[in-house]
Design an enzyme around this catalytic site. Structure first.
Site, short mmCIF file in Angstrom:
data_model
loop_
_atom_site.label_atom_id
_atom_site.label_comp_id
_atom_site.label_asym_id
_atom_site.label_seq_id
_atom_site.Cartn_x
_atom_site.Cartn_y
_atom_site.Cartn_z
N HIS A 166 6.98 6.72 -5.95
CA HIS A 166 7.51 5.50 -5.34
C HIS A 166 7.65 4.36 -6.35
CE1 HIS A 166 5.33 7.07 -1.52
NE2 HIS A 166 6.49 7.67 -1.68
N LYS A 190 0.57 -1.83 -10.30
CA LYS A 190 -0.48 -1.32 -9.41
C LYS A 190 -1.73 -1.00 -10.21
CE LYS A 190 2.84 0.79 -6.23
NZ LYS A 190 3.34 2.05 -5.67
N TYR A 210 -5.44 0.42 -3.86
CA TYR A 210 -4.68 -0.15 -4.96
C TYR A 210 -4.29 -1.59 -4.68
CZ TYR A 210 -0.55 1.43 -2.24
OH TYR A 210 0.39 1.67 -1.26
N ASP A 222 9.51 11.25 1.19
CA ASP A 222 9.28 11.86 -0.11
C ASP A 222 10.08 13.15 -0.28
OD1 ASP A 222 7.66 9.73 -0.67
OD2 ASP A 222 5.78 10.83 -0.44
#
Length: 181
Positions: free
Chosen positions: A62, A71, A131, A168
């Site tokens: 992603h 991140k 995250y 996905d």
């Protein structure tokens, strides 16, 4: 904390100092001052996220084409194989990937800067994945690279076919994807 370089210089493994005894353990998962000293980065985190996934779930790859997110990722329960792919067309490492095991046992974190696609595969019975991001989630700008793009060639530690979300499953090949300048 110890900062461990990877094959892509902008992606870093962070290994915190863990203080443990018979009662358990303690460590600082984020300290702005320590990150500035160790990495030279003052990271403007705006959002914290938590996901739980079962063994064999693969999330990613992603990224957000507008409002790119840096991140800082870690695992608090279980283990994952975490991957970052450089999508910066002007970078000498464009299209290359790095991966690292993140687990509750090793306490490691991975810094994935803006301009990278990110994904992970759960290698334990389940995993809780946390995250921090440097920009807000913007679903209208989210994109997905195919987890198994042969041009990238990620060596996922698969035991069987991964479990993928519908989104996905529709990931694009790098050659067809929108990337950064």
């Amino acid at each position: 904390m110890r900062v461990i370089p990877t094959a892509i210089p902008d992606v870093l493994i962070i290994e915190p100092k863990v203080f443990g005894d018979a009662r358990g353990f303690f460590f600082e998962s984020y300290n702005e001052r320590a990150f500035v000293q160790a990495m030279g980065l003052k990271l403007p985190f705006v959002q914290d996220n938590h996901s739980r996934s079962a063994r064999g779930v693969l999330r990613g790859l992603h990224y957000q084409i507008t409002q790119p997110q840096g991140k800082l990722v870690r695992v608090v329960r279980g283990s994952v194989y975490d991957v970052a792919v450089d999508l910066r067309k002007s970078s000498p490492t464009f299209g290359r990937w790095v991966g690292a095991e993140l687990s509750e046992a090793n306490h490691r974190q991975l810094w994935v800067p803006p301009g990278f696609a990110h994904g992970f595969l759960v290698t334990s019975e389940s995993a809780d994945f946390l995250y921090k991001t440097t920009d807000y989630y913007a679903p209208e700008h989210e994109r997905c690279i195919a987890w198994n793009d042969p041009a990238i060639g990620i060596q996922w530690p698969l035991e069987a076919a991964p479990v993928l979300s519908g989104k996905d499953q529709l990931g694009k090949l790098l050659s067809q994807a929108e990337v950064y300048a």
